[in-house]
Motif scaffolding. Structure first.
Motif, PDB file in Angstrom:
ATOM      1  N   GLU A  54       0.084 -16.596  -1.585  1.00 45.42           N
ATOM      2  CA  GLU A  54      -0.007 -16.774  -3.030  1.00 45.42           C
ATOM      3  C   GLU A  54      -0.529 -15.510  -3.705  1.00 45.42           C
ATOM      4  N   ALA A  55      -1.515 -14.860  -3.057  1.00 44.36           N
ATOM      5  CA  ALA A  55      -2.034 -13.602  -3.605  1.00 44.36           C
ATOM      6  C   ALA A  55      -0.954 -12.541  -3.635  1.00 44.36           C
ATOM      7  N   ASN A  56      -0.121 -12.495  -2.584  1.00 48.91           N
ATOM      8  CA  ASN A  56       0.957 -11.509  -2.540  1.00 48.91           C
ATOM      9  C   ASN A  56       2.000 -11.799  -3.611  1.00 48.91           C
ATOM     10  N   LEU A  57       2.323 -13.092  -3.780  1.00 53.11           N
ATOM     11  CA  LEU A  57       3.280 -13.453  -4.827  1.00 53.11           C
ATOM     12  C   LEU A  57       2.717 -13.152  -6.209  1.00 53.11           C
ATOM     13  N   ALA A  58       1.414 -13.415  -6.393  1.00 51.45           N
ATOM     14  CA  ALA A  58       0.781 -13.117  -7.676  1.00 51.45           C
ATOM     15  C   ALA A  58       0.815 -11.614  -7.947  1.00 51.45           C
ATOM     16  N   LYS A  59       0.588 -10.824  -6.897  1.00 55.06           N
ATOM     17  CA  LYS A  59       0.657  -9.364  -7.046  1.00 55.06           C
ATOM     18  C   LYS A  59       2.051  -8.948  -7.451  1.00 55.06           C
ATOM     19  N   SER A  60       3.064  -9.526  -6.795  1.00 54.27           N
ATOM     20  CA  SER A  60       4.445  -9.162  -7.118  1.00 54.27           C
ATOM     21  C   SER A  60       4.795  -9.551  -8.548  1.00 54.27           C
ATOM     22  N   ARG A  61       4.332 -10.771  -8.958  1.00 52.97           N
ATOM     23  CA  ARG A  61       4.603 -11.195 -10.334  1.00 52.97           C
ATOM     24  C   ARG A  61       3.901 -10.291 -11.338  1.00 52.97           C
ATOM     25  N   PHE A  62       2.668  -9.914 -11.011  1.00 59.66           N
ATOM     26  CA  PHE A  62       1.922  -9.038 -11.908  1.00 59.66           C
ATOM     27  C   PHE A  62       2.601  -7.680 -12.038  1.00 59.66           C
ATOM     28  N   LEU A  63       2.991  -7.096 -10.890  1.00 58.67           N
ATOM     29  CA  LEU A  63       3.641  -5.789 -10.934  1.00 58.67           C
ATOM     30  C   LEU A  63       4.976  -5.860 -11.666  1.00 58.67           C
ATOM     31  N   ASP A 116       8.714   0.689  -7.040  1.00 57.14           N
ATOM     32  CA  ASP A 116       9.631   0.684  -5.905  1.00 57.14           C
ATOM     33  C   ASP A 116       9.072  -0.123  -4.744  1.00 57.14           C
ATOM     34  N   ILE A 117       7.794   0.093  -4.427  1.00 57.71           N
ATOM     35  CA  ILE A 117       7.208  -0.614  -3.284  1.00 57.71           C
ATOM     36  C   ILE A 117       7.114  -2.105  -3.573  1.00 57.71           C
ATOM     37  N   SER A 118       6.849  -2.463  -4.843  1.00 57.90           N
ATOM     38  CA  SER A 118       6.789  -3.873  -5.216  1.00 57.90           C
ATOM     39  C   SER A 118       8.166  -4.523  -5.095  1.00 57.90           C
ATOM     40  N   THR A 119       9.199  -3.837  -5.552  1.00 57.72           N
ATOM     41  CA  THR A 119      10.555  -4.373  -5.480  1.00 57.72           C
ATOM     42  C   THR A 119      11.011  -4.517  -4.035  1.00 57.72           C
ATOM     43  N   LEU A 120      10.658  -3.537  -3.199  1.00 53.79           N
ATOM     44  CA  LEU A 120      11.014  -3.624  -1.782  1.00 53.79           C
ATOM     45  C   LEU A 120      10.295  -4.789  -1.117  1.00 53.79           C
ATOM     46  N   ASP A 121       9.025  -5.014  -1.479  1.00 54.13           N
ATOM     47  CA  ASP A 121       8.268  -6.133  -0.921  1.00 54.13           C
ATOM     48  C   ASP A 121       8.900  -7.476  -1.285  1.00 54.13           C
ATOM     49  N   SER A 122       9.496  -7.536  -2.463  1.00 54.08           N
ATOM     50  CA  SER A 122      10.080  -8.799  -2.912  1.00 54.08           C
ATOM     51  C   SER A 122      11.352  -9.153  -2.157  1.00 54.08           C
ATOM     52  N   GLY A 123      11.961  -8.173  -1.487  1.00 55.21           N
ATOM     53  CA  GLY A 123      13.183  -8.406  -0.726  1.00 55.21           C
ATOM     54  C   GLY A 123      14.414  -8.605  -1.586  1.00 55.21           C
ATOM     55  N   LYS A 124      14.348  -8.208  -2.858  1.00 55.54           N
ATOM     56  CA  LYS A 124      15.467  -8.433  -3.770  1.00 55.54           C
ATOM     57  C   LYS A 124      16.448  -7.266  -3.830  1.00 55.54           C
ATOM     58  N   ILE A 125      16.126  -6.176  -3.134  1.00 61.86           N
ATOM     59  CA  ILE A 125      17.016  -5.017  -3.167  1.00 61.86           C
ATOM     60  C   ILE A 125      18.085  -5.171  -2.101  1.00 61.86           C
ATOM     61  N   SER A 126      19.328  -4.962  -2.483  1.00 58.71           N
ATOM     62  CA  SER A 126      20.434  -4.966  -1.526  1.00 58.71           C
ATOM     63  C   SER A 126      21.275  -3.721  -1.771  1.00 58.71           C
ATOM     64  N   ALA A 127      21.785  -3.147  -0.695  1.00 58.89           N
ATOM     65  CA  ALA A 127      22.573  -1.916  -0.798  1.00 58.89           C
ATOM     66  C   ALA A 127      23.955  -2.232  -1.366  1.00 58.89           C
ATOM     67  N   GLN A 128      24.443  -1.326  -2.229  1.00 61.00           N
ATOM     68  CA  GLN A 128      25.784  -1.417  -2.801  1.00 61.00           C
ATOM     69  C   GLN A 128      26.532  -0.144  -2.415  1.00 61.00           C
TER      70      GLN A 128
END
Length: 421
Positions: A54-63, A116-128
């Motif tokens: 939950e703390a990690n998700l809160a961090k991701s939402r905050f960032l 960038d590090i926050s987006t990578l942590d979220s796993g939402k980046i996919s290569a095109q």
């Protein structure tokens, strides 16, 4: 339960156990207490895991929220600086603008690393992946870093290449940008070389500098998050130690390998290896990027942005480039929307997005007008919402040169092959 049943059965059929009740009681207590203790431990571990998650998700939402909110003023400031550069300023005022721009770039790079590090942590980046001209990417990065290189006293050189590879150009640009930024930061006053090499049928990109190098004991940890090479008496440097960690993660995402070698007092080399070379595509949008700004004279641009500062700054900049700008802070329903080009923010308020805006303007004009979507959100999410690969998604803060070259590319492409709705 099974253990207690087994103990009861053994006691019933075994006379020795019946004659030793304390042994039986001890075994029964063990059969109850040990699982209970293990259960308590597992429950605590589960609660701790959920709390950490939950703390990690809160961090991701905050960032994510902070990134959107912080992009807006940084984007506006960069546009106002570009407008000031075109003004007739004195030498002293021009130097002040340069200093402001330099500080803003430092903040922007730091902010971009955290994002960038926050987006990578979220796993939402996919290569095109697509066919990419490596030479053009290297030249673009050199051009974008020319001012920073001048400030650092670095001669930034690109070895020309006409090779094409299949990869994601946006993610690759982020990788090389982080490596070059490190070279400018840690190897000031010397040359930095960007080039390519072919090994075993694969292409690699190499960045060489002639800085002080890195001591051997630091090399195994350079790709760790937040790790910075610090020696006693070293002066402070900007950044938080995320650049190479981002490079490593993106390399894994793209199926590439990153290696670093360094010798003290000789310099450092970073190599990105494993690119599959492909044939040059028949047509490339990039081929028309470097055109003179005079091609924008008289271009009728509809600019839609809900942030007043960004709206004003972008409008001033476009007018300096020769565009005729209609500025709107919301979807211009019921207004004359005749235009040649659309630049719109993604979030426009009132449950309206840039996707809705583009569709509305195109219907009103009866043709497929070239458009750009500007956003402070995750680029992949916005791209999925827009659903049109011909509409570029530009992430805030945008460098003016990037905005201008994208407008020129789309304008010239539309002139060569007009597409009607």
């Amino acid at each position: 339960a099974v253990a207690l049943v087994a103990l009861a059965a053994t006691t019933y059929f075994n006379s020795f156990w019946r004659s030793e009740p304390y042994v039986v009681v001890t075994l029964v207590m063990t059969a109850i207490l040990v699982p209970a203790y293990v259960y308590i431990l597992l429950t605590r571990v589960h609660k701790a895991y959920n709390a950490a998650l939950e703390a990690n998700l809160a961090k991701s939402r905050f960032l994510a929220q902070a990134s959107h909110d912080l992009r807006q003023p940084i984007h506006a400031i960069s546009l106002f600086i570009a407008c000031l550069r075109d003004a007739r300023l004195g030498v002293e005022e021009q130097q002040m603008v340069n200093n402001i721009d330099r500080s803003l770039q430092s903040v922007s790079r730091l902010f971009q690393s955290l994002l960038d590090i926050s987006t990578l942590d979220s796993g939402k980046i996919s290569a095109q992946p697509e066919a990419v001209a490596i030479g053009e990417i290297l030249q673009d990065i050199a051009q974008q870093n020319s001012q920073a290189a001048q400030w650092a006293g670095v001669t930034l050189t690109v070895v020309a290449t006409h090779r094409f590879v299949r990869t994601d150009p946006s993610l690759l640009t982020t990788m090389i940008q982080n490596i070059v930024s490190n070279a400018l930061k840690y190897a000031p006053g010397g040359p930095v070389l960007l080039g390519c090499r072919v090994r075993d049928g694969k292409l690699s990109i190499e960045v060489h500098d002639r800085g002080p190098g890195i001591a051997a004991q630091h090399l195994p940890r350079l790709f760790e998050e937040f790790y910075q090479v610090r020696e006693r008496g070293d002066k402070d440097t900007e950044g938080v130690g995320l650049g190479l960690s981002i490079v490593q993660r993106l390399a894994t995402l793209l199926g590439l390998e990153v290696s670093l070698r360094s010798v003290e007092n000789q310099g450092t080399t970073v190599v990105i290896d494993g690119f599959d070379m492909v044939a040059e595509p028949v047509r490339s949008l990039e081929a028309v990027r470097a055109k003179p700004a005079s091609l924008l004279d008289g271009l009728r641009v509809l600019l839609v942005e809900d942030d007043v500062n960004i709206l004003m700054a972008t409008g001033i900049l476009l007018e300096k480039w020769g565009c005729i700008v209609q500025q709107e802070d919301a979807l211009p329903e019921g207004k004359d929307v005749t235009c040649d080009f659309i630049i719109t923010d993604f979030d426009l308020g009132a449950k309206t997005t840039g996707t809705d805006c583009i569709a509305y303007i195109r219907r009103a004009n009866g043709r497929k007008i070239p458009a750009i979507v500007v956003t402070g959100h995750d680029e992949n999410r916005v791209r999925d919402d827009v659903g049109d690969p011909q509409i570029p998604i530009l992430s805030k803060p945008i460098r003016p040169a990037e905005l201008r070259s994208t407008i020129l590319a789309l304008k010239l492409q539309a002139e060569q092959q007009p597409v009607h709705a």
